[in-house]
Design a protein around this motif. Structure first.
Motif, PDB file in Angstrom:
ATOM      1  N   ASN A  32      39.468  36.343  40.907  1.00  0.00           N
ATOM      2  CA  ASN A  32      39.205  36.027  39.609  1.00  0.00           C
ATOM      3  C   ASN A  32      40.030  34.972  39.428  1.00  0.00           C
ATOM      4  OD1 ASN A  32      36.498  37.272  39.102  1.00  0.00           O
ATOM      5  ND2 ASN A  32      36.954  37.637  36.963  1.00  0.00           N
ATOM      6  N   LYS A  33      41.366  35.723  39.721  1.00  0.00           N
ATOM      7  CA  LYS A  33      42.209  34.366  39.623  1.00  0.00           C
ATOM      8  C   LYS A  33      42.842  33.235  40.423  1.00  0.00           C
ATOM      9  CE  LYS A  33      44.431  36.660  36.219  1.00  0.00           C
ATOM     10  NZ  LYS A  33      45.248  35.495  35.271  1.00  0.00           N
ATOM     11  N   GLY A  34      41.337  33.094  41.606  1.00  0.00           N
ATOM     12  CA  GLY A  34      40.761  32.385  42.638  1.00  0.00           C
ATOM     13  C   GLY A  34      41.914  32.435  43.946  1.00  0.00           C
ATOM     14  N   MET A  35      41.689  33.592  44.125  1.00  0.00           N
ATOM     15  CA  MET A  35      42.554  33.680  45.458  1.00  0.00           C
ATOM     16  C   MET A  35      41.106  33.586  46.278  1.00  0.00           C
ATOM     17  SD  MET A  35      44.508  36.794  47.294  1.00  0.00           S
ATOM     18  CE  MET A  35      44.850  36.862  48.893  1.00  0.00           C
ATOM     19  N   SER A  36      41.115  33.486  47.710  1.00  0.00           N
ATOM     20  CA  SER A  36      40.176  33.176  48.898  1.00  0.00           C
ATOM     21  C   SER A  36      39.460  34.139  49.156  1.00  0.00           C
ATOM     22  CB  SER A  36      40.323  32.842  49.847  1.00  0.00           C
ATOM     23  OG  SER A  36      39.424  32.617  50.878  1.00  0.00           O
ATOM     24  N   CYS A  37      38.671  34.542  48.922  1.00  0.00           N
ATOM     25  CA  CYS A  37      38.040  36.091  49.522  1.00  0.00           C
ATOM     26  C   CYS A  37      37.890  36.402  50.706  1.00  0.00           C
ATOM     27  CB  CYS A  37      36.221  37.269  48.806  1.00  0.00           C
ATOM     28  SG  CYS A  37      34.621  35.355  49.865  1.00  0.00           S
ATOM     29  N   LEU A  38      38.187  36.093  52.149  1.00  0.00           N
ATOM     30  CA  LEU A  38      38.166  35.426  53.229  1.00  0.00           C
ATOM     31  C   LEU A  38      39.903  35.829  53.555  1.00  0.00           C
ATOM     32  CD1 LEU A  38      35.798  32.911  54.538  1.00  0.00           C
ATOM     33  CD2 LEU A  38      35.352  36.133  54.088  1.00  0.00           C
ATOM     34  N   VAL A  39      40.712  35.107  53.001  1.00  0.00           N
ATOM     35  CA  VAL A  39      42.041  35.412  52.704  1.00  0.00           C
ATOM     36  C   VAL A  39      42.299  36.270  52.873  1.00  0.00           C
ATOM     37  CG1 VAL A  39      44.181  33.690  52.885  1.00  0.00           C
ATOM     38  CG2 VAL A  39      42.197  32.625  52.590  1.00  0.00           C
ATOM     39  N   PHE A  40      41.924  36.812  51.613  1.00  0.00           N
ATOM     40  CA  PHE A  40      42.577  38.407  50.530  1.00  0.00           C
ATOM     41  C   PHE A  40      42.113  39.101  51.735  1.00  0.00           C
ATOM     42  CE2 PHE A  40      41.263  42.421  48.822  1.00  0.00           C
ATOM     43  CZ  PHE A  40      42.682  42.084  47.416  1.00  0.00           C
ATOM     44  N   VAL A  41      40.843  39.294  53.014  1.00  0.00           N
ATOM     45  CA  VAL A  41      40.470  40.455  53.786  1.00  0.00           C
ATOM     46  C   VAL A  41      41.575  40.642  54.922  1.00  0.00           C
ATOM     47  CG1 VAL A  41      39.028  41.484  55.555  1.00  0.00           C
ATOM     48  CG2 VAL A  41      37.624  40.190  53.284  1.00  0.00           C
ATOM     49  N   VAL A  42      42.256  39.065  55.240  1.00  0.00           N
ATOM     50  CA  VAL A  42      43.092  39.305  56.206  1.00  0.00           C
ATOM     51  C   VAL A  42      44.550  39.665  55.909  1.00  0.00           C
ATOM     52  CG1 VAL A  42      44.745  36.783  57.299  1.00  0.00           C
ATOM     53  CG2 VAL A  42      42.086  37.322  57.081  1.00  0.00           C
ATOM     54  N   TYR A  43      44.575  39.074  54.754  1.00  0.00           N
ATOM     55  CA  TYR A  43      46.231  40.251  54.364  1.00  0.00           C
ATOM     56  C   TYR A  43      45.927  40.843  54.185  1.00  0.00           C
ATOM     57  CZ  TYR A  43      48.326  34.865  53.058  1.00  0.00           C
ATOM     58  OH  TYR A  43      48.840  33.881  53.524  1.00  0.00           O
ATOM     59  N   ARG A  44      44.885  42.029  53.578  1.00  0.00           N
ATOM     60  CA  ARG A  44      44.950  43.271  53.319  1.00  0.00           C
ATOM     61  C   ARG A  44      44.713  43.842  54.821  1.00  0.00           C
ATOM     62  NH1 ARG A  44      39.054  46.122  51.018  1.00  0.00           N
ATOM     63  NH2 ARG A  44      40.461  48.200  52.183  1.00  0.00           N
ATOM     64  N   GLN A  45      44.546  43.552  55.513  1.00  0.00           N
ATOM     65  CA  GLN A  45      44.016  44.125  57.351  1.00  0.00           C
ATOM     66  C   GLN A  45      44.942  43.545  58.187  1.00  0.00           C
ATOM     67  OE1 GLN A  45      41.253  45.662  55.763  1.00  0.00           O
ATOM     68  NE2 GLN A  45      41.599  45.371  58.108  1.00  0.00           N
ATOM     69  N   ALA A  46      46.313  42.909  57.964  1.00  0.00           N
ATOM     70  CA  ALA A  46      47.125  42.409  57.902  1.00  0.00           C
ATOM     71  C   ALA A  46      48.519  43.810  57.669  1.00  0.00           C
ATOM     72  CB  ALA A  46      47.742  41.123  58.054  1.00  0.00           C
ATOM     73  N   THR A  47      48.284  43.748  56.099  1.00  0.00           N
ATOM     74  CA  THR A  47      49.903  44.656  55.499  1.00  0.00           C
ATOM     75  C   THR A  47      49.308  46.137  55.706  1.00  0.00           C
ATOM     76  OG1 THR A  47      49.073  42.993  53.792  1.00  0.00           O
ATOM     77  CG2 THR A  47      50.195  45.334  53.391  1.00  0.00           C
ATOM     78  N   ASP A 244      45.991  25.667  50.516  1.00  0.00           N
ATOM     79  CA  ASP A 244      46.564  26.299  49.200  1.00  0.00           C
ATOM     80  C   ASP A 244      45.776  27.640  49.772  1.00  0.00           C
ATOM     81  OD1 ASP A 244      47.953  23.638  48.639  1.00  0.00           O
ATOM     82  OD2 ASP A 244      46.196  23.212  47.181  1.00  0.00           O
ATOM     83  N   SER A 245      44.720  27.941  50.220  1.00  0.00           N
ATOM     84  CA  SER A 245      44.365  29.029  49.912  1.00  0.00           C
ATOM     85  C   SER A 245      45.034  30.856  50.403  1.00  0.00           C
ATOM     86  CB  SER A 245      43.050  29.505  50.834  1.00  0.00           C
ATOM     87  OG  SER A 245      41.805  28.217  50.369  1.00  0.00           O
ATOM     88  N   TRP A 246      45.761  29.462  51.432  1.00  0.00           N
ATOM     89  CA  TRP A 246      46.768  31.113  52.152  1.00  0.00           C
ATOM     90  C   TRP A 246      48.270  31.541  51.206  1.00  0.00           C
ATOM     91  CZ3 TRP A 246      45.285  32.764  56.987  1.00  0.00           C
ATOM     92  CH2 TRP A 246      44.451  32.543  56.944  1.00  0.00           C
ATOM     93  N   ARG A 247      48.458  30.271  50.164  1.00  0.00           N
ATOM     94  CA  ARG A 247      49.510  31.103  49.865  1.00  0.00           C
ATOM     95  C   ARG A 247      49.136  32.035  48.268  1.00  0.00           C
ATOM     96  NH1 ARG A 247      51.046  24.389  47.429  1.00  0.00           N
ATOM     97  NH2 ARG A 247      51.487  24.049  49.805  1.00  0.00           N
ATOM     98  N   LEU A 248      50.619  32.996  48.361  1.00  0.00           N
ATOM     99  CA  LEU A 248      51.215  34.459  47.804  1.00  0.00           C
ATOM    100  C   LEU A 248      51.914  33.823  46.457  1.00  0.00           C
ATOM    101  CD1 LEU A 248      49.783  37.008  49.982  1.00  0.00           C
ATOM    102  CD2 LEU A 248      48.535  36.157  47.948  1.00  0.00           C
ATOM    103  N   GLY A 249      51.880  34.375  46.321  1.00  0.00           N
ATOM    104  CA  GLY A 249      52.984  34.146  45.162  1.00  0.00           C
ATOM    105  C   GLY A 249      52.902  36.002  44.284  1.00  0.00           C
ATOM    106  N   TRP A 250      54.425  35.643  43.762  1.00  0.00           N
ATOM    107  CA  TRP A 250      54.991  37.255  43.476  1.00  0.00           C
ATOM    108  C   TRP A 250      53.461  37.532  41.789  1.00  0.00           C
ATOM    109  CZ3 TRP A 250      57.588  40.107  45.417  1.00  0.00           C
ATOM    110  CH2 TRP A 250      58.244  39.688  46.920  1.00  0.00           C
ATOM    111  N   ASN A 251      52.763  37.663  41.684  1.00  0.00           N
ATOM    112  CA  ASN A 251      51.800  38.214  40.831  1.00  0.00           C
ATOM    113  C   ASN A 251      50.653  39.040  41.273  1.00  0.00           C
ATOM    114  OD1 ASN A 251      50.350  36.760  42.901  1.00  0.00           O
ATOM    115  ND2 ASN A 251      50.622  34.610  42.158  1.00  0.00           N
TER     116      ASN A 251
END
Length: 356
Positions: A32-47, A244-251
């Motif tokens: 809901n904060k605007g993060m790309s759902c596809l990018v979210f899965v990539v970062y989740r699996q990489a973590t 911009d979809s791939w940028r992560l901040g301290w949030n």
């Protein structure tokens, strides 16, 4: 006092559902904060890969099985059906529905997994035996509880009052769409969610077969996360080329990625493999409805969401159904073991006679 394997499996599955409940809430908030759902899965699996790899190397460096081309291809397909397809479809669907609906719709997994397991003859149902009838009744009760929890609200229960302003707002979803947007996505969200759970149920069944070829569970979890990172990365680059979809901040987005990657894709996947090996895929799937109940409780206690009669009734049905299935499974195991002992007894006597 040492816990038995049955108690360990039960506690592990309850803990897993706690993790999944948190996933639905945090993921929806991040999207809901605007993060790309596809990018979210990539970062989740990489973590998850980065978190699990050191443990897999240290704990299973001698235990890990040899990785042949055939086994690698099986793990590749396993990752494609589970962490990749099911998660991508789930998060795309989550953009078009609510966290409550996402949590409630998870309850199709037990019935779906049960059906697939019967078709593949990994699960048996003896209609004439009480344990077989108990298993069927349990699945029906769990699905009924999910329907009640999702569709019936009923009167609110005035139990929690410490956040008066928060408690006074309408319940029904933790983070939701409103108005025309909700109507536009009424069909798209549930359909994608259903396809995600078909892929998930297939993945759970496939893991039970995979454990026969590759028994190192930590290494198997890490390999799945690694391959899924590559697969989801390709999909994300193909469909979302906005840098911009791939940028992560301290949030909140970063917190959600770390939580889902470390605890859900990492810890819960490993626990799931352990429970599948000990108790079978249907046992694992039957605990899915608990996440709905846990999500409702968390919302009521932490965010002072109003708790409704429908939530209580649905929770009672879910817990009752889960108990019926677990009771039926335990009785079935005992019955099968007794039959095996009885069938082997004549052979032992014949051996004794021949040796005499």
């Amino acid at each position: 006092m040492a816990l038995s394997n049955n108690q360990k499996a039960y506690l592990a599955m309850v803990f897993m559902q706690l993790l999944y409940a948190g996933m639905a809430l945090l993921s929806k908030a991040a999207l809901n904060k605007g993060m790309s759902c596809l990018v979210f899965v990539v970062y989740r699996q990489a973590t998850a890969t980065l978190a699990m790899a050191p443990f897999a190397c240290i704990v299973e460096r001698k235990k890990a099985s040899s990785l042949s081309l055939a086994v690698f291809c099986k793990i590749f397909l396993l990752a494609l059906f589970g962490p990749t397809l099911s998660m991508d479809l789930y998060y795309i669907a989550l953009r078009h529905t609510t966290a409550t609906f996402a949590s409630a719709s998870i309850n199709v997994i037990p019935a779906m997994t049960f059906l697939i397991a019967i078709i593949l003859r990994m699960e048996t149902v003896d209609w004439r035996r009480i344990y077989g009838q108990s298993k069927i009744l349990g699945v029906v009760l769990c699905l009924g509880g999910a329907v009640v929890l999702s569709l019936y609200q009923g009167p609110s229960l005035q139990i929690l009052h410490w956040h008066v302003l928060l408690a006074s707002r309408p319940g029904g979803s933790f983070i939701s769409f409103h108005g025309e947007e909700e109507m536009k996505t009424l069909v798209k969200g549930p359909l994608l969610m259903f396809l995600a759970f078909v892929a998930w149920s297939t993945w759970v069944i496939m893991q039970a077969k995979m454990l026969k070829d590759y028994k190192a569970k930590l290494s198997l979890t890490t390999l799945q996360c690694l391959l899924s990172t590559i697969q989801t990365g390709v999909i994300a680059v193909a469909f979302d080329r906005n840098l911009d979809s791939w940028r992560l901040g301290w949030n909140l987005q970063l917190i959600s990625v770390i939580y889902c990657g470390l605890f859900v894709s990492g810890v819960s996947y490993w626990l799931q493999l352990w429970c599948i090996e000990k108790k079978g895929p249907v046992y694992v799937a039957m605990f899915s409805p608990l996440s709905v109940l846990i999500t409702a409780i968390i919302a009521a206690v932490v965010w002072a969401e109003l708790l409704y009669l429908g939530s209580i009734l649905g929770g009672v049905l879910i817990i009752g159904g889960l108990y019926c299935v677990l009771w039926g499974k335990s009785k079935e195991v005992r019955h099968v073991s007794v039959e095996n002992v009885a069938s082997e007894a004549p052979k032992d006597k014949m051996v004794d006679i021949e040796t005499v």
